[in-house]
Design a protein around this motif. Structure first.
Motif, PDB file in Angstrom:
ATOM      1  N   ASP A 172       0.417  -1.101  -0.412  1.00 30.94           N
ATOM      2  CA  ASP A 172       0.067  -0.168  -0.293  1.00 30.94           C
ATOM      3  C   ASP A 172       1.175   1.304  -0.238  1.00 30.94           C
ATOM      4  N   GLU A 173       2.369   1.153   0.840  1.00 30.80           N
ATOM      5  CA  GLU A 173       2.621   2.449   0.939  1.00 30.80           C
ATOM      6  C   GLU A 173       3.163   2.594  -0.455  1.00 30.80           C
ATOM      7  N   VAL A 174       4.124   1.594  -1.249  1.00 30.59           N
ATOM      8  CA  VAL A 174       4.184   1.985  -2.126  1.00 30.59           C
ATOM      9  C   VAL A 174       3.495   1.912  -3.847  1.00 30.59           C
ATOM     10  N   LYS A 175       2.178   1.764  -3.456  1.00 30.50           N
ATOM     11  CA  LYS A 175       1.917   2.009  -4.569  1.00 30.50           C
ATOM     12  C   LYS A 175       0.907   3.718  -4.415  1.00 30.50           C
ATOM     13  N   TRP A 176       0.783   4.159  -2.989  1.00 28.88           N
ATOM     14  CA  TRP A 176       1.242   5.378  -3.433  1.00 28.88           C
ATOM     15  C   TRP A 176       1.851   6.563  -3.812  1.00 28.88           C
ATOM     16  N   LEU A 177       3.305   5.645  -2.695  1.00 23.39           N
ATOM     17  CA  LEU A 177       4.160   6.480  -3.287  1.00 23.39           C
ATOM     18  C   LEU A 177       4.598   6.835  -5.077  1.00 23.39           C
ATOM     19  N   ALA A 178       4.350   5.213  -5.773  1.00 19.51           N
ATOM     20  CA  ALA A 178       4.470   5.549  -6.744  1.00 19.51           C
ATOM     21  C   ALA A 178       3.816   6.673  -7.914  1.00 19.51           C
ATOM     22  N   VAL A 179       2.877   6.674  -7.546  1.00 11.63           N
ATOM     23  CA  VAL A 179       1.928   8.176  -8.764  1.00 11.63           C
ATOM     24  C   VAL A 179       1.722   9.087  -7.430  1.00 11.63           C
ATOM     25  N   THR A 180       3.173   9.615  -7.149  1.00 12.06           N
ATOM     26  CA  THR A 180       2.954  10.831  -5.779  1.00 12.06           C
ATOM     27  C   THR A 180       4.067  11.557  -6.342  1.00 12.06           C
ATOM     28  N   HIS A 181       3.666  13.037  -7.280  1.00 10.21           N
ATOM     29  CA  HIS A 181       4.753  13.819  -7.276  1.00 10.21           C
ATOM     30  C   HIS A 181       5.548  14.647  -6.588  1.00 10.21           C
ATOM     31  N   LYS A 182       6.125  14.986  -6.546  1.00  5.16           N
ATOM     32  CA  LYS A 182       7.047  16.057  -5.815  1.00  5.16           C
ATOM     33  C   LYS A 182       6.639  17.453  -5.547  1.00  5.16           C
ATOM     34  N   SER A 183       5.820  17.383  -6.516  1.00  6.97           N
ATOM     35  CA  SER A 183       5.366  18.980  -6.570  1.00  6.97           C
ATOM     36  C   SER A 183       4.063  19.071  -5.248  1.00  6.97           C
ATOM     37  N   PHE A 184       3.858  17.686  -5.068  1.00  4.98           N
ATOM     38  CA  PHE A 184       2.354  16.975  -4.022  1.00  4.98           C
ATOM     39  C   PHE A 184       2.795  17.340  -2.789  1.00  4.98           C
ATOM     40  N   ASP A 185       2.635  18.525  -1.630  1.00  8.75           N
ATOM     41  CA  ASP A 185       2.740  18.315  -0.331  1.00  8.75           C
ATOM     42  C   ASP A 185       3.636  18.862  -0.337  1.00  8.75           C
ATOM     43  N   HIS A 186       4.861  19.969  -1.439  1.00  9.22           N
ATOM     44  CA  HIS A 186       5.965  19.531  -0.811  1.00  9.22           C
ATOM     45  C   HIS A 186       7.157  19.200  -0.665  1.00  9.22           C
ATOM     46  N   GLY A 187       6.028  17.783  -1.087  1.00  8.89           N
ATOM     47  CA  GLY A 187       7.331  16.348  -1.083  1.00  8.89           C
ATOM     48  C   GLY A 187       7.393  16.078   0.340  1.00  8.89           C
ATOM     49  N   ARG A 188       6.765  16.209   1.471  1.00 11.18           N
ATOM     50  CA  ARG A 188       6.866  15.841   2.928  1.00 11.18           C
ATOM     51  C   ARG A 188       5.814  14.505   2.658  1.00 11.18           C
ATOM     52  N   ARG A 189       5.462  14.453   2.055  1.00 13.26           N
ATOM     53  CA  ARG A 189       4.734  13.014   1.923  1.00 13.26           C
ATOM     54  C   ARG A 189       4.950  11.898   1.299  1.00 13.26           C
ATOM     55  N   GLY A 190       6.641  12.212   0.681  1.00 14.28           N
ATOM     56  CA  GLY A 190       7.560  11.702  -0.207  1.00 14.28           C
ATOM     57  C   GLY A 190       6.555  12.041  -1.291  1.00 14.28           C
ATOM     58  N   HIS A 191       7.929  11.392  -2.542  1.00 16.30           N
ATOM     59  CA  HIS A 191       7.712  11.720  -4.302  1.00 16.30           C
ATOM     60  C   HIS A 191       8.745  10.000  -5.002  1.00 16.30           C
ATOM     61  N   ASN A 192       8.391  10.083  -6.335  1.00 16.01           N
ATOM     62  CA  ASN A 192       8.390   9.327  -6.665  1.00 16.01           C
ATOM     63  C   ASN A 192       9.764   9.840  -7.748  1.00 16.01           C
ATOM     64  N   ASP A 193      10.341   9.993  -7.410  1.00 19.04           N
ATOM     65  CA  ASP A 193      11.831  10.534  -7.985  1.00 19.04           C
ATOM     66  C   ASP A 193      12.668   9.113  -8.629  1.00 19.04           C
ATOM     67  N   ARG A 194      13.725   8.695  -7.482  1.00 21.51           N
ATOM     68  CA  ARG A 194      14.308   7.660  -7.163  1.00 21.51           C
ATOM     69  C   ARG A 194      13.443   6.427  -8.042  1.00 21.51           C
ATOM     70  N   LEU A 195      11.924   5.939  -7.444  1.00 21.84           N
ATOM     71  CA  LEU A 195      11.776   4.417  -8.570  1.00 21.84           C
ATOM     72  C   LEU A 195      11.619   5.374  -9.394  1.00 21.84           C
ATOM     73  N   ALA A 196      10.993   6.331 -10.430  1.00 21.58           N
ATOM     74  CA  ALA A 196      11.177   6.595 -11.755  1.00 21.58           C
ATOM     75  C   ALA A 196      12.527   6.880 -11.919  1.00 21.58           C
ATOM     76  N   PHE A 197      14.082   7.410 -11.305  1.00 20.39           N
ATOM     77  CA  PHE A 197      14.723   7.332 -11.842  1.00 20.39           C
ATOM     78  C   PHE A 197      14.696   5.942 -12.318  1.00 20.39           C
ATOM     79  N   LEU A 198      15.225   4.212 -11.268  1.00 23.45           N
ATOM     80  CA  LEU A 198      15.024   3.295 -11.513  1.00 23.45           C
ATOM     81  C   LEU A 198      14.233   2.389 -12.825  1.00 23.45           C
TER      82      LEU A 198
END
Length: 258
Positions: A106-132
């Motif tokens: 559940d945590e990763v499902k939401w993290l994968a669709v969370t952009h760094k612009s959302f909530d100033h990145g305070r809930r985590g974002h998907n930049d590192r997952l997208a890099f891989l």
């Protein structure tokens, strides 16, 4: 020679008095350890007494919330992001197939669709997952271009009558150029694929202009989420599953074959 009995008696008496005071010293040290503990206390809001039990993707960490807003509210309509887990699961089922909502936690499902612009990145974002995920998609695209037939280049007339060396294994080298791969993995081509799976309905981001998502860069945001899902699958399910999803769900709709 003088006797050492009086000196030994004095040392024994002092040692016994120090031993009697040791429990009191131990009690003081235990109290001080509790007072200066470095463990982070769980903050409980008055309006949400169970807020500390909710996962990070569902709420902003309490210590990262400012007491008041320092910037004015943006102009235009309010942009609302998806908060319904069922809607997110439907997207994963469309993209990953049956039981696709069980592939990731559940945590990763939401993290994968969370952009760094959302909530100033305070809930985590998907930049590192997208890099891989971008590296995996790029590799699979190179393999597909290497094995796909390429347009034969126009032979140049050699004044000495020489002929270039030809071999079937070298026919796909023209597809390994940066231009060929970038044209296939263009964000303008990846965005419609992400919309087909419903990523535009569940990706959490904050556009610069809510009345014009295209100029705010929605294509780049959707392609980042698409890459992040591939990277998340690779970390939790392995490279073989990630490669299969990349080929079947991303590259095949682009027209690449293996």
């Amino acid at each position: 020679m003088a006797s050492k009995k009086p000196l030994r008696t004095l040392i024994t008496t002092a040692s016994s008095s120090l031993r009697a005071q040791q429990p009191a010293c131990r009690a003081f040290s235990e109290t001080s350890a509790c007072s200066f503990s470095t463990s982070t206390p769980k903050l409980v809001s008055e309006n949400d007494p169970e807020g500390y039990e909710r996962p990070r993707w569902q709420q902003t960490p309490a210590r990262m919330v400012a007491p008041f807003r320092t910037r004015p509210l943006p102009r235009g309509p309010v942009f609302k992001v998806n908060e319904d887990p069922r809607r997110l699961d439907e997207m994963y089922i469309r993209m990953l197939g049956p039981k696709g909502d069980k592939v990731l936690s559940d945590e990763v499902k939401w993290l994968a669709v969370t952009h760094k612009s959302f909530d100033h990145g305070r809930r985590g974002h998907n930049d590192r997952l997208a890099f891989l995920g971008r590296r995996i998609v790029s590799l699979q695209a190179s393999l597909a271009l290497l094995n796909s037939p390429q347009a034969a280049p126009i032979p140049e007339v050699d004044q000495y009558g020489r002929k270039p060396y030809k071999h079937p294994a070298l026919d796909g080298l023209a597809g390994l150029t940066h231009e060929a791969k970038d044209s296939e993995l263009n964000i303008a081509r990846l965005a419609p694929i992400a919309q087909r799976y419903g990523l535009d309905k569940v990706t959490r981001w904050k556009p610069a202009r809510t009345d014009n998502l295209q100029s705010s860069g929605i294509d780049a945001v959707l392609s980042t989420s698409l890459y992040a899902i591939v990277g998340a699958v690779a970390l939790e399910r392995g490279g073989e599953v990630a490669n299969r999803i990349c080929r079947d769900k991303i590259l095949a709709p682009l027209g690449l074959t293996f």
